[in-house]
Design a protein around this motif. Structure first.
Motif, PDB file in Angstrom:
ATOM      1  N   ASN A   8       0.844  -1.196   0.000  1.00  0.00           N
ATOM      2  CA  ASN A   8       0.000   0.000   0.000  1.00  0.00           C
ATOM      3  C   ASN A   8       0.876   1.243   0.000  1.00  0.00           C
ATOM      4  OD1 ASN A   8      -2.987   1.010   0.605  1.00  0.00           O
ATOM      5  ND2 ASN A   8      -1.598   2.270   1.815  1.00  0.00           N
ATOM      6  N   GLN A   9       0.395   2.258  -0.675  1.00  0.00           N
ATOM      7  CA  GLN A   9       1.030   3.580  -0.628  1.00  0.00           C
ATOM      8  C   GLN A   9      -0.007   4.580  -0.136  1.00  0.00           C
ATOM      9  OE1 GLN A   9       1.442   5.949  -4.203  1.00  0.00           O
ATOM     10  NE2 GLN A   9       3.550   6.463  -3.676  1.00  0.00           N
ATOM     11  N   ARG A  10       0.334   5.317   0.936  1.00  0.00           N
ATOM     12  CA  ARG A  10      -0.560   6.327   1.485  1.00  0.00           C
ATOM     13  C   ARG A  10       0.117   7.683   1.439  1.00  0.00           C
ATOM     14  NH1 ARG A  10      -2.389   6.316   7.735  1.00  0.00           N
ATOM     15  NH2 ARG A  10      -0.180   6.859   7.921  1.00  0.00           N
ATOM     16  N   LEU A  11      -0.603   8.670   0.913  1.00  0.00           N
ATOM     17  CA  LEU A  11      -0.070  10.024   0.799  1.00  0.00           C
ATOM     18  C   LEU A  11      -1.035  10.988   1.468  1.00  0.00           C
ATOM     19  CD1 LEU A  11       1.929  12.135  -0.378  1.00  0.00           C
ATOM     20  CD2 LEU A  11       0.497  12.155  -2.439  1.00  0.00           C
ATOM     21  N   ASN A  12      -0.523  11.814   2.384  1.00  0.00           N
ATOM     22  CA  ASN A  12      -1.312  12.843   3.071  1.00  0.00           C
ATOM     23  C   ASN A  12      -0.747  14.215   2.749  1.00  0.00           C
ATOM     24  OD1 ASN A  12      -1.441  10.311   4.890  1.00  0.00           O
ATOM     25  ND2 ASN A  12      -3.178  11.528   5.565  1.00  0.00           N
ATOM     26  N   VAL A  13      -1.643  15.134   2.399  1.00  0.00           N
ATOM     27  CA  VAL A  13      -1.251  16.521   2.137  1.00  0.00           C
ATOM     28  C   VAL A  13      -2.225  17.428   2.865  1.00  0.00           C
ATOM     29  CG1 VAL A  13      -0.933  18.318   0.403  1.00  0.00           C
ATOM     30  CG2 VAL A  13      -0.230  15.970  -0.094  1.00  0.00           C
ATOM     31  N   ASN A  14      -1.687  18.434   3.560  1.00  0.00           N
ATOM     32  CA  ASN A  14      -2.507  19.361   4.343  1.00  0.00           C
ATOM     33  C   ASN A  14      -2.015  20.782   4.095  1.00  0.00           C
ATOM     34  OD1 ASN A  14      -4.162  20.570   6.189  1.00  0.00           O
ATOM     35  ND2 ASN A  14      -3.637  19.216   7.896  1.00  0.00           N
ATOM     36  N   ARG A  15      -2.920  21.651   3.647  1.00  0.00           N
ATOM     37  CA  ARG A  15      -2.583  23.056   3.409  1.00  0.00           C
ATOM     38  C   ARG A  15      -3.531  23.938   4.218  1.00  0.00           C
ATOM     39  NH1 ARG A  15      -2.276  20.910  -1.939  1.00  0.00           N
ATOM     40  NH2 ARG A  15      -0.171  21.048  -2.821  1.00  0.00           N
ATOM     41  N   ASN A  16      -2.976  24.934   4.902  1.00  0.00           N
ATOM     42  CA  ASN A  16      -3.775  25.845   5.719  1.00  0.00           C
ATOM     43  C   ASN A  16      -3.380  27.280   5.446  1.00  0.00           C
ATOM     44  OD1 ASN A  16      -5.382  24.112   7.804  1.00  0.00           O
ATOM     45  ND2 ASN A  16      -3.332  23.216   7.785  1.00  0.00           N
ATOM     46  N   ASN A  17      -4.376  28.133   5.280  1.00  0.00           N
ATOM     47  CA  ASN A  17      -4.174  29.572   5.168  1.00  0.00           C
ATOM     48  C   ASN A  17      -5.059  30.262   6.189  1.00  0.00           C
ATOM     49  OD1 ASN A  17      -2.430  29.471   2.832  1.00  0.00           O
ATOM     50  ND2 ASN A  17      -4.247  28.957   1.650  1.00  0.00           N
ATOM     51  N   GLU A  18      -4.504  31.233   6.907  1.00  0.00           N
ATOM     52  CA  GLU A  18      -5.292  31.968   7.898  1.00  0.00           C
ATOM     53  C   GLU A  18      -4.923  33.445   7.852  1.00  0.00           C
ATOM     54  OE1 GLU A  18      -6.457  31.901  12.659  1.00  0.00           O
ATOM     55  OE2 GLU A  18      -5.493  30.178  11.710  1.00  0.00           O
ATOM     56  N   TYR A  19      -5.961  34.270   7.851  1.00  0.00           N
ATOM     57  CA  TYR A  19      -5.789  35.719   7.793  1.00  0.00           C
ATOM     58  C   TYR A  19      -6.572  36.356   8.929  1.00  0.00           C
ATOM     59  CZ  TYR A  19      -4.750  34.148   3.053  1.00  0.00           C
ATOM     60  OH  TYR A  19      -4.252  33.474   1.976  1.00  0.00           O
ATOM     61  N   SER A  20      -5.967  37.314   9.601  1.00  0.00           N
ATOM     62  CA  SER A  20      -6.645  38.014  10.694  1.00  0.00           C
ATOM     63  C   SER A  20      -6.431  39.509  10.554  1.00  0.00           C
ATOM     64  CB  SER A  20      -6.145  37.527  12.054  1.00  0.00           C
ATOM     65  OG  SER A  20      -4.751  37.735  12.183  1.00  0.00           O
ATOM     66  N   SER A  21      -7.377  40.265  11.090  1.00  0.00           N
ATOM     67  CA  SER A  21      -7.369  41.715  10.903  1.00  0.00           C
ATOM     68  C   SER A  21      -6.674  42.468  12.025  1.00  0.00           C
ATOM     69  CB  SER A  21      -8.819  42.221  10.810  1.00  0.00           C
ATOM     70  OG  SER A  21      -9.499  42.008  12.036  1.00  0.00           O
ATOM     71  N   GLY A  22      -6.561  41.857  13.210  1.00  0.00           N
ATOM     72  CA  GLY A  22      -6.269  42.680  14.378  1.00  0.00           C
ATOM     73  C   GLY A  22      -7.499  43.517  14.674  1.00  0.00           C
ATOM     74  N   ARG A  23      -7.395  44.474  15.579  1.00  0.00           N
ATOM     75  CA  ARG A  23      -8.575  45.266  15.926  1.00  0.00           C
ATOM     76  C   ARG A  23      -8.967  46.173  14.758  1.00  0.00           C
ATOM     77  NH1 ARG A  23      -6.469  49.805  20.330  1.00  0.00           N
ATOM     78  NH2 ARG A  23      -5.889  51.397  18.795  1.00  0.00           N
ATOM     79  N   PHE A  24     -10.265  46.415  14.637  1.00  0.00           N
ATOM     80  CA  PHE A  24     -10.765  47.222  13.528  1.00  0.00           C
ATOM     81  C   PHE A  24     -10.373  48.691  13.700  1.00  0.00           C
ATOM     82  CE2 PHE A  24     -14.093  43.777  13.313  1.00  0.00           C
ATOM     83  CZ  PHE A  24     -13.620  43.246  12.124  1.00  0.00           C
ATOM     84  N   ASP A  25     -10.013  49.321  12.592  1.00  0.00           N
ATOM     85  CA  ASP A  25      -9.674  50.744  12.595  1.00  0.00           C
ATOM     86  C   ASP A  25     -10.944  51.587  12.597  1.00  0.00           C
ATOM     87  OD1 ASP A  25      -8.143  53.020  12.518  1.00  0.00           O
ATOM     88  OD2 ASP A  25      -7.912  53.000  10.348  1.00  0.00           O
ATOM     89  N   VAL A  26     -11.888  51.263  11.711  1.00  0.00           N
ATOM     90  CA  VAL A  26     -13.177  51.964  11.647  1.00  0.00           C
ATOM     91  C   VAL A  26     -14.239  51.025  12.227  1.00  0.00           C
ATOM     92  CG1 VAL A  26     -14.874  53.088  10.156  1.00  0.00           C
ATOM     93  CG2 VAL A  26     -12.427  53.180   9.573  1.00  0.00           C
TER      94      VAL A  26
END
Length: 397
Positions: A309-327
């Motif tokens: 058997n051949q098993r392949l795992n791939v995991n990609r994560n992207n995360e974006y945050s604003s910090g506190r709002f200006d307006v």
């Protein structure tokens, strides 16, 4: 936790014409159990009830006040009400949840090939107000005898799930359930509605502003996610002889999750507000080849399996945050004062060879031996820098 859930979907059967099947279900939900609180003492401290709104907020989650006697006492919203036990907060806050599911399936086939295709729709309205989920599921299964010796099986499932305001469960922050369990016994939860003032600021009800107002958490905080998942398994089997067969199988599990979380302006523990968006893609592919031998020689029976058997795992994560709002009250990432972006990626593979043999004598005495060799793309010894990235697992019984 450490096992596997194996789901075998329905298959089509040989029949004349097309079969149609429809199933529908409707479920009501209510809180299972109501804890038994004490209803002798109300909010306050050291046997004294709150004397003003500030004290009522300070002791909103403490029932160490005076005995409940029905006298007028100031509540966290600044209104004086009878100092009496409130025994229906769970009933008053939670809704009657509903789950409505419908499935339509068609099937058909003959002696050599058959199929079954189904479409399901599930709508859930949770007992927590303003929380809901919709899931659509598509299933296809096929079986075909390509020849007298070759058999094909295929399974595929595709899910799309949209959720609105899944309840936070890990902390007080944003969790409407926490307040219901901590509230002093004389406070009516409905007096905390709608959870915010004319300016949209959260109405605080206790001394710890991380314990969210339950209505503010349910109706003002925003979290949404969309989940898509594809599961597929495709098998080809070749029956070489009655006692010998070969099988090849491919399987995949591919999923994506996109989520949005907004802490609105005016939140007690974060007055400026903030937001984050994230996306995850994950897949696991498996490819297996297996051979089986099963034959009896007089008093000796032999059953052997061998494959890889051949098993392949791939995991990609992207995360974006604003910090506190200006307006204030404008909820988009570029309105943040401390924007961040993070990306992570992982990939690993496992290659395996395995075999087992069962040898029986007169269907009475048996010897079983097995061996498995795994090679890992990630296994190494950080102390010796030894790249011995394999493990062998033998057994005998």
């Amino acid at each position: 936790a450490n096992g596997v859930i194996l789901i075998t979907t329905k298959s089509g059967q040989a029949r004349q014409g097309i079969g149609v099947e429809f199933n529908s279900s409707f479920t009501f939900e209510n809180p299972l159990a109501i804890p038994e609180w004490q209803y002798e003492y109300g909010s306050g401290y050291s046997g004294v009830a709150p004397i003003n709104q500030t004290a009522a907020i300070d002791y909103g989650r403490n029932s160490w006040g005076a005995k409940l006697d029905g006298s007028l006492v100031v509540n966290p919203d600044g209104v004086a009400r009878p100092y009496s036990a409130q025994k229906n907060n769970i009933k008053n806050f939670y809704d009657t949840g509903t789950t409505f599911s419908n499935t339509l399936a068609i099937s058909g086939g003959n002696e050599n090939a058959n199929f079954r295709f189904s479409v399901s729709n599930t709508d859930v309205n949770a007992i927590v107000p303003n929380s809901s989920m919709n899931r659509k599921t598509f299933n296809l299964s096929t079986n075909a005898n390509l020849s007298k010796k070759i058999v094909f099986e295929g399974r595929a499932q595709y899910n799309v799930e949209l959720a609105k305001n899944r309840t936070a469960i890990a902390d007080f922050t944003g969790n409407p359930n926490a307040a219901i369990g901590l509230m002093a016994t004389n406070i009516d939860v409905m007096t905390l509605a709608p959870g915010y003032d004319e300016s949209g600021n959260e109405m605080e009800w206790c001394d710890y502003n991380f314990v969210s107002n339950p209505y503010f958490a349910a109706y003002k905080r925003i979290n949404e996610d969309e989940r898509q998942r594809f599961l597929g398994s495709f098998t080809l089997r070749y029956n070489v002889f009655d006692f010998l067969w070969l099988r090849a199988r491919l399987g995949t599990d591919y999923s994506t999750i996109e989520s949005l979380d907004i802490t609105p302006t005016g939140t007690a523990h974060n007055a400026y507000g903030s937001m984050s968006e994230s996306g995850r893609k994950f897949f696991e592919n498996n490819a297996e080849i297996l051979a089986g031998f099963d034959k009896t020689f007089g008093n000796i029976s032999v059953s052997v399996l061998a494959g890889g058997n051949q098993r392949l795992n791939v995991n990609r994560n992207n995360e974006y945050s604003s910090g506190r709002f200006d307006v204030p009250y404008y909820y988009f990432l570029s309105n943040g004062t401390a924007q961040t972006a993070e990306r992570s990626f992982s990939e690993y593979a496992t290659y395996s060879l395995y075999s087992s043999a069962d040898i029986g004598f007169k269907n009475f005495l048996f010897l079983t031996v097995s061996g498995r060799q795994d090679w890992f793309s990630t296994l190494t010894d950080p102390y010796t820098d030894d790249n011995q990235n394999y493990i062998f697992y033998p057994s005998a019984g």
